[in-house]
Write a protein that holds these residues in place. Structure first.
Motif, PDB file in Angstrom:
ATOM      1  N   ALA A 189       0.832  -1.215   0.000  1.00 37.42           N
ATOM      2  CA  ALA A 189       0.000   0.000   0.000  1.00 37.42           C
ATOM      3  C   ALA A 189       0.864   1.261   0.000  1.00 37.42           C
ATOM      4  N   ILE A 193      -5.691   1.066  -5.339  1.00 37.81           N
ATOM      5  CA  ILE A 193      -5.576  -0.086  -4.425  1.00 37.81           C
ATOM      6  C   ILE A 193      -6.036  -1.362  -5.115  1.00 37.81           C
ATOM      7  N   GLN A 226      -5.071  -1.564   3.282  1.00 43.72           N
ATOM      8  CA  GLN A 226      -4.430  -0.657   2.327  1.00 43.72           C
ATOM      9  C   GLN A 226      -5.173   0.687   2.248  1.00 43.72           C
TER      10      GLN A 226
END
Length: 342
Positions: free
Chosen positions: A283, A293, A335
Protein backbone atom coordinates in the motif's frame (compact mmCIF):
# COMPACT_ATOMS: atom_id res chain seq x y z
CA UNK A 1 2.92 -40.84 38.08
CA UNK A 2 3.75 -37.27 37.10
CA UNK A 3 7.29 -35.93 37.40
CA UNK A 4 6.86 -32.71 39.39
CA UNK A 5 9.60 -30.09 39.67
CA UNK A 6 9.27 -26.82 41.60
CA UNK A 7 11.48 -24.03 42.81
CA UNK A 8 12.52 -20.43 42.11
CA UNK A 9 13.75 -19.11 38.81
CA UNK A 10 16.97 -18.07 40.57
CA UNK A 11 18.76 -18.90 43.79
CA UNK A 12 19.05 -15.49 45.48
CA UNK A 13 20.02 -16.24 49.08
CA UNK A 14 20.44 -19.23 51.35
CA UNK A 15 17.41 -18.16 53.38
CA UNK A 16 15.21 -17.85 50.26
CA UNK A 17 16.28 -21.25 48.95
CA UNK A 18 15.80 -23.13 52.22
CA UNK A 19 12.50 -21.40 53.06
CA UNK A 20 11.03 -22.15 49.62
CA UNK A 21 12.35 -25.73 49.57
CA UNK A 22 10.97 -26.57 52.99
CA UNK A 23 7.50 -25.33 52.03
CA UNK A 24 7.59 -27.20 48.73
CA UNK A 25 8.72 -30.41 50.45
CA UNK A 26 5.41 -30.53 52.35
CA UNK A 27 3.41 -30.72 49.09
CA UNK A 28 2.52 -34.24 48.00
CA UNK A 29 4.00 -35.46 44.75
CA UNK A 30 6.88 -33.01 44.31
CA UNK A 31 10.00 -34.93 43.25
CA UNK A 32 12.52 -32.20 42.53
CA UNK A 33 13.62 -28.77 43.73
CA UNK A 34 14.93 -26.48 40.97
CA UNK A 35 16.88 -23.23 41.14
CA UNK A 36 19.02 -21.36 38.61
CA UNK A 37 22.58 -20.72 39.77
CA UNK A 38 24.05 -19.38 36.54
CA UNK A 39 21.61 -17.16 34.62
CA UNK A 40 22.15 -16.62 30.85
CA UNK A 41 20.70 -13.11 30.62
CA UNK A 42 19.86 -11.47 27.30
CA UNK A 43 21.73 -8.29 28.23
CA UNK A 44 24.78 -7.67 30.47
CA UNK A 45 24.72 -5.87 33.82
CA UNK A 46 21.64 -7.76 35.01
CA UNK A 47 21.56 -10.35 37.79
CA UNK A 48 23.42 -13.36 36.37
CA UNK A 49 23.08 -15.75 39.29
CA UNK A 50 24.98 -16.36 42.51
CA UNK A 51 27.30 -18.98 41.02
CA UNK A 52 29.01 -21.76 42.95
CA UNK A 53 27.82 -20.69 46.40
CA UNK A 54 24.32 -21.52 45.23
CA UNK A 55 25.41 -25.15 44.87
CA UNK A 56 26.21 -25.18 48.59
CA UNK A 57 22.66 -23.98 49.27
CA UNK A 58 21.23 -26.76 47.09
CA UNK A 59 23.36 -29.28 48.98
CA UNK A 60 21.78 -27.95 52.16
CA UNK A 61 18.30 -28.48 50.65
CA UNK A 62 19.23 -32.15 50.12
CA UNK A 63 20.20 -32.44 53.78
CA UNK A 64 17.12 -30.72 55.18
CA UNK A 65 14.39 -32.05 52.86
CA UNK A 66 13.63 -35.27 50.93
CA UNK A 67 13.76 -33.36 47.62
CA UNK A 68 16.25 -34.06 44.85
CA UNK A 69 17.91 -30.89 43.55
CA UNK A 70 18.66 -29.66 40.05
CA UNK A 71 20.06 -26.61 38.26
CA UNK A 72 20.83 -25.34 34.76
CA UNK A 73 24.23 -25.89 33.16
CA UNK A 74 25.61 -24.12 30.12
CA UNK A 75 29.30 -25.01 30.10
CA UNK A 76 31.50 -28.04 30.92
CA UNK A 77 32.80 -26.20 34.01
CA UNK A 78 29.22 -25.89 35.28
CA UNK A 79 28.83 -29.66 34.98
CA UNK A 80 32.11 -30.26 36.79
CA UNK A 81 31.05 -28.07 39.71
CA UNK A 82 27.58 -29.67 39.92
CA UNK A 83 29.09 -33.16 40.06
CA UNK A 84 31.51 -31.98 42.74
CA UNK A 85 28.54 -30.89 44.89
CA UNK A 86 26.50 -34.07 44.13
CA UNK A 87 23.64 -32.21 42.42
CA UNK A 88 21.00 -34.81 41.49
CA UNK A 89 19.93 -33.53 38.07
CA UNK A 90 20.92 -31.00 35.41
CA UNK A 91 18.89 -29.13 32.85
CA UNK A 92 20.08 -27.65 29.58
CA UNK A 93 18.41 -24.33 28.80
CA UNK A 94 16.71 -23.20 25.62
CA UNK A 95 19.51 -20.85 24.57
CA UNK A 96 22.04 -23.67 24.88
CA UNK A 97 19.88 -26.22 23.05
CA UNK A 98 19.74 -23.78 20.14
CA UNK A 99 23.50 -24.18 19.55
CA UNK A 100 24.76 -27.69 18.58
CA UNK A 101 28.37 -26.67 19.39
CA UNK A 102 27.42 -25.94 23.01
CA UNK A 103 25.37 -29.12 23.29
CA UNK A 104 28.23 -31.24 21.95
CA UNK A 105 30.64 -29.76 24.52
CA UNK A 106 28.19 -30.59 27.31
CA UNK A 107 27.65 -34.10 25.93
CA UNK A 108 31.37 -34.81 25.94
CA UNK A 109 31.61 -33.54 29.54
CA UNK A 110 28.86 -36.01 30.50
CA UNK A 111 30.54 -39.03 28.91
CA UNK A 112 30.02 -42.01 31.19
CA UNK A 113 28.23 -39.91 33.84
CA UNK A 114 25.06 -41.38 35.35
CA UNK A 115 22.87 -38.37 36.13
CA UNK A 116 19.40 -37.35 34.88
CA UNK A 117 19.53 -34.68 32.17
CA UNK A 118 16.56 -32.47 31.32
CA UNK A 119 16.75 -30.85 27.85
CA UNK A 120 14.64 -27.79 27.12
CA UNK A 121 13.39 -27.08 23.62
CA UNK A 122 15.29 -24.46 21.57
CA UNK A 123 13.95 -20.90 21.46
CA UNK A 124 12.76 -21.22 17.86
CA UNK A 125 10.21 -23.87 16.79
CA UNK A 126 12.75 -26.21 15.18
CA UNK A 127 12.16 -29.79 16.28
CA UNK A 128 15.36 -30.95 14.58
CA UNK A 129 17.46 -28.89 16.99
CA UNK A 130 15.63 -30.41 19.95
CA UNK A 131 15.98 -33.94 18.55
CA UNK A 132 19.67 -33.32 17.82
CA UNK A 133 20.34 -32.12 21.36
CA UNK A 134 18.66 -35.20 22.82
CA UNK A 135 20.61 -37.50 20.50
CA UNK A 136 23.94 -35.86 21.41
CA UNK A 137 23.32 -36.15 25.14
CA UNK A 138 21.97 -39.71 24.87
CA UNK A 139 25.08 -40.82 23.00
CA UNK A 140 27.33 -39.84 25.92
CA UNK A 141 25.41 -39.69 29.19
CA UNK A 142 24.40 -42.84 31.06
CA UNK A 143 21.63 -41.10 32.99
CA UNK A 144 17.93 -40.88 32.20
CA UNK A 145 17.00 -38.23 29.62
CA UNK A 146 13.97 -35.97 29.93
CA UNK A 147 12.68 -33.29 27.53
CA UNK A 148 11.23 -30.01 28.79
CA UNK A 149 8.69 -28.08 26.74
CA UNK A 150 8.97 -24.38 27.63
CA UNK A 151 7.35 -22.81 24.59
CA UNK A 152 8.75 -21.09 21.50
CA UNK A 153 9.53 -17.54 20.47
CA UNK A 154 7.42 -16.05 17.67
CA UNK A 155 7.20 -12.48 16.42
CA UNK A 156 3.85 -12.24 18.19
CA UNK A 157 3.25 -14.61 21.11
CA UNK A 158 -0.25 -13.33 21.88
CA UNK A 159 -1.12 -13.64 25.56
CA UNK A 160 1.91 -15.82 26.26
CA UNK A 161 5.53 -15.06 26.93
CA UNK A 162 6.46 -18.06 24.77
CA UNK A 163 3.93 -19.71 22.46
CA UNK A 164 3.09 -23.27 23.61
CA UNK A 165 2.82 -24.58 20.03
CA UNK A 166 1.80 -28.04 21.29
CA UNK A 167 2.37 -29.60 17.89
CA UNK A 168 6.14 -29.87 18.49
CA UNK A 169 6.19 -31.67 21.87
CA UNK A 170 3.54 -34.03 20.51
CA UNK A 171 5.76 -34.79 17.52
CA UNK A 172 8.77 -35.23 19.83
CA UNK A 173 6.76 -37.82 21.79
CA UNK A 174 6.24 -39.75 18.57
CA UNK A 175 9.96 -39.62 17.77
CA UNK A 176 11.04 -40.57 21.31
CA UNK A 177 8.14 -42.55 22.82
CA UNK A 178 10.26 -43.64 25.78
CA UNK A 179 11.39 -40.15 26.81
CA UNK A 180 9.28 -38.31 29.37
CA UNK A 181 8.29 -34.80 28.29
CA UNK A 182 7.77 -32.28 31.06
CA UNK A 183 5.99 -28.96 30.55
CA UNK A 184 7.41 -25.71 31.91
CA UNK A 185 4.19 -23.65 32.11
CA UNK A 186 5.93 -20.74 33.84
CA UNK A 187 8.07 -19.78 30.86
CA UNK A 188 5.21 -20.34 28.44
CA UNK A 189 2.92 -18.16 30.57
CA UNK A 190 5.07 -15.21 31.56
CA UNK A 191 2.25 -14.41 34.00
CA UNK A 192 1.38 -16.48 37.06
CA UNK A 193 -2.37 -16.27 36.29
CA UNK A 194 -1.87 -18.41 33.16
CA UNK A 195 0.21 -21.18 34.74
CA UNK A 196 -2.70 -23.36 35.87
CA UNK A 197 -4.47 -23.42 32.49
CA UNK A 198 -1.25 -24.27 30.64
CA UNK A 199 -0.48 -27.01 33.17
CA UNK A 200 -3.90 -28.55 32.64
CA UNK A 201 -3.49 -28.53 28.87
CA UNK A 202 -0.09 -30.21 29.19
CA UNK A 203 -1.59 -32.97 31.31
CA UNK A 204 -4.61 -33.30 29.01
CA UNK A 205 -2.43 -34.01 25.98
CA UNK A 206 -0.36 -36.62 27.77
CA UNK A 207 2.82 -34.83 28.83
CA UNK A 208 4.58 -36.52 31.73
CA UNK A 209 5.12 -33.80 34.29
CA UNK A 210 5.48 -30.13 35.19
CA UNK A 211 8.35 -27.80 36.04
CA UNK A 212 6.86 -24.80 37.83
CA UNK A 213 8.69 -21.74 39.10
CA UNK A 214 7.89 -21.23 42.79
CA UNK A 215 9.24 -18.48 45.05
CA UNK A 216 8.48 -17.82 48.70
CA UNK A 217 7.91 -14.14 47.81
CA UNK A 218 7.56 -13.62 44.03
CA UNK A 219 7.06 -9.86 44.37
CA UNK A 220 10.71 -9.39 45.34
CA UNK A 221 12.20 -12.03 43.03
CA UNK A 222 15.30 -10.89 41.16
CA UNK A 223 14.24 -12.64 37.94
CA UNK A 224 10.91 -13.49 36.29
CA UNK A 225 8.81 -12.30 39.24
CA UNK A 226 5.59 -12.11 37.20
CA UNK A 227 5.53 -15.81 36.29
CA UNK A 228 6.43 -17.29 39.69
CA UNK A 229 3.87 -18.54 42.19
CA UNK A 230 4.05 -19.17 45.94
CA UNK A 231 4.26 -22.64 47.52
CA UNK A 232 0.67 -22.22 48.71
CA UNK A 233 -0.50 -21.41 45.17
CA UNK A 234 1.42 -24.44 43.89
CA UNK A 235 -0.38 -26.68 46.38
CA UNK A 236 -3.75 -25.29 45.25
CA UNK A 237 -2.86 -25.71 41.58
CA UNK A 238 -1.87 -29.35 41.98
CA UNK A 239 -4.99 -30.11 44.01
CA UNK A 240 -7.20 -28.61 41.29
CA UNK A 241 -5.49 -30.33 38.34
CA UNK A 242 -7.67 -32.93 36.65
CA UNK A 243 -5.57 -35.91 35.62
CA UNK A 244 -7.37 -38.06 33.01
CA UNK A 245 -7.11 -41.84 33.31
CA UNK A 246 -4.04 -43.12 31.47
CA UNK A 247 -3.46 -39.63 30.03
CA UNK A 248 0.28 -40.22 29.77
CA UNK A 249 -0.18 -43.20 27.46
CA UNK A 250 -2.96 -41.85 25.26
CA UNK A 251 -0.86 -39.61 23.07
CA UNK A 252 -3.39 -39.92 20.22
CA UNK A 253 -6.35 -38.88 22.33
CA UNK A 254 -8.95 -36.37 21.12
CA UNK A 255 -7.40 -33.71 23.36
CA UNK A 256 -4.01 -34.31 21.77
CA UNK A 257 -5.45 -33.89 18.29
CA UNK A 258 -7.25 -30.73 19.40
CA UNK A 259 -3.98 -29.35 20.73
CA UNK A 260 -2.42 -29.97 17.32
CA UNK A 261 -5.34 -28.15 15.69
CA UNK A 262 -4.79 -25.23 18.09
CA UNK A 263 -1.12 -25.10 17.08
CA UNK A 264 -2.00 -25.09 13.39
CA UNK A 265 -4.54 -22.33 13.97
CA UNK A 266 -1.81 -20.29 15.61
CA UNK A 267 0.38 -20.85 12.56
CA UNK A 268 -2.46 -19.67 10.32
CA UNK A 269 -2.89 -16.51 12.36
CA UNK A 270 0.84 -15.85 12.35
CA UNK A 271 0.99 -16.27 8.57
CA UNK A 272 -2.02 -13.97 8.12
CA UNK A 273 -0.30 -11.30 10.23
CA UNK A 274 2.82 -11.61 8.08
CA UNK A 275 0.71 -11.38 4.92
CA UNK A 276 -1.05 -8.24 6.12
CA UNK A 277 2.29 -6.64 7.04
CA UNK A 278 3.34 -7.18 3.44
CA UNK A 279 0.03 -5.66 2.29
CA UNK A 280 0.92 -2.53 4.26
CA UNK A 281 4.24 -2.28 2.42
CA UNK A 282 2.47 -2.76 -0.91
CA UNK A 283 0.00 0.00 0.00
CA UNK A 284 2.83 2.41 0.81
CA UNK A 285 4.38 1.84 -2.60
CA UNK A 286 1.01 2.20 -4.37
CA UNK A 287 0.42 5.45 -2.55
CA UNK A 288 3.86 6.79 -3.49
CA UNK A 289 3.26 5.99 -7.18
CA UNK A 290 -0.43 6.94 -7.17
CA UNK A 291 -1.59 3.43 -8.15
CA UNK A 292 -5.18 2.37 -7.29
CA UNK A 293 -5.58 -0.09 -4.43
CA UNK A 294 -7.79 -2.56 -6.25
CA UNK A 295 -6.11 -4.45 -9.10
CA UNK A 296 -8.77 -6.77 -10.55
CA UNK A 297 -6.37 -8.59 -12.83
CA UNK A 298 -4.05 -9.38 -9.91
CA UNK A 299 -7.02 -10.56 -7.79
CA UNK A 300 -8.31 -12.92 -10.50
CA UNK A 301 -4.83 -14.34 -11.14
CA UNK A 302 -4.21 -14.84 -7.42
CA UNK A 303 -7.47 -16.71 -6.84
CA UNK A 304 -6.96 -18.88 -9.94
CA UNK A 305 -3.47 -19.87 -8.83
CA UNK A 306 -4.69 -20.74 -5.32
CA UNK A 307 -7.44 -22.92 -6.77
CA UNK A 308 -4.90 -24.73 -8.94
CA UNK A 309 -2.61 -25.25 -5.93
CA UNK A 310 -5.51 -26.74 -3.96
CA UNK A 311 -6.38 -29.34 -6.59
CA UNK A 312 -6.21 -32.86 -5.21
CA UNK A 313 -6.53 -31.63 -1.64
CA UNK A 314 -10.22 -32.58 -1.36
CA UNK A 315 -10.97 -29.01 -0.28
CA UNK A 316 -14.07 -27.51 -1.83
CA UNK A 317 -13.35 -24.95 -4.57
CA UNK A 318 -15.90 -22.48 -3.20
CA UNK A 319 -14.36 -22.83 0.25
CA UNK A 320 -10.89 -21.95 -1.11
CA UNK A 321 -12.32 -19.07 -3.14
CA UNK A 322 -14.22 -17.69 -0.13
CA UNK A 323 -11.09 -17.82 2.05
CA UNK A 324 -8.89 -15.91 -0.38
CA UNK A 325 -11.58 -13.40 -1.25
CA UNK A 326 -11.97 -12.70 2.48
CA UNK A 327 -8.21 -12.34 2.87
CA UNK A 328 -8.15 -9.96 -0.08
CA UNK A 329 -11.00 -7.88 1.41
CA UNK A 330 -9.04 -7.51 4.64
CA UNK A 331 -5.97 -6.52 2.63
CA UNK A 332 -8.04 -3.86 0.81
CA UNK A 333 -9.32 -2.54 4.15
CA UNK A 334 -5.78 -2.24 5.52
CA UNK A 335 -4.43 -0.66 2.33
CA UNK A 336 -7.28 1.84 2.28
CA UNK A 337 -6.36 2.89 5.79
CA UNK A 338 -2.79 3.57 4.62
CA UNK A 339 -4.09 5.68 1.73
CA UNK A 340 -6.22 7.76 4.10
CA UNK A 341 -3.33 8.45 6.49
CA UNK A 342 -1.64 11.74 5.77
Amino acid sequence: MLELIAGPCSAESKEQILSTAKEISTIAGINWFRAGIWKPRTRPNHFEGVGVKGLRWLSEVKKQTPLKVMTEVGTPSHIEKCLEYSIDGLWIGARTTTNPFYVQELAESLKGVNIPIFIKNPLNPDIKLWVGAIERIKSCCNGKIFAIHRGFSFADNGIYRQTPYWKIPIELKRIFPDISIICDPSHIAGLSCLVKDISQTAINIGLNGLMIEVHNNPNIALTDKKQQITPYELKQLLEELIIPNNSIEKINSIKTLRAEIDSLDFELLDILKQRMNLAIEVAKRKKEKNIPILQIKRLNEMIQKRLENAKGSELDEEFIKDIFESIHQESIRIQNKIFKDK
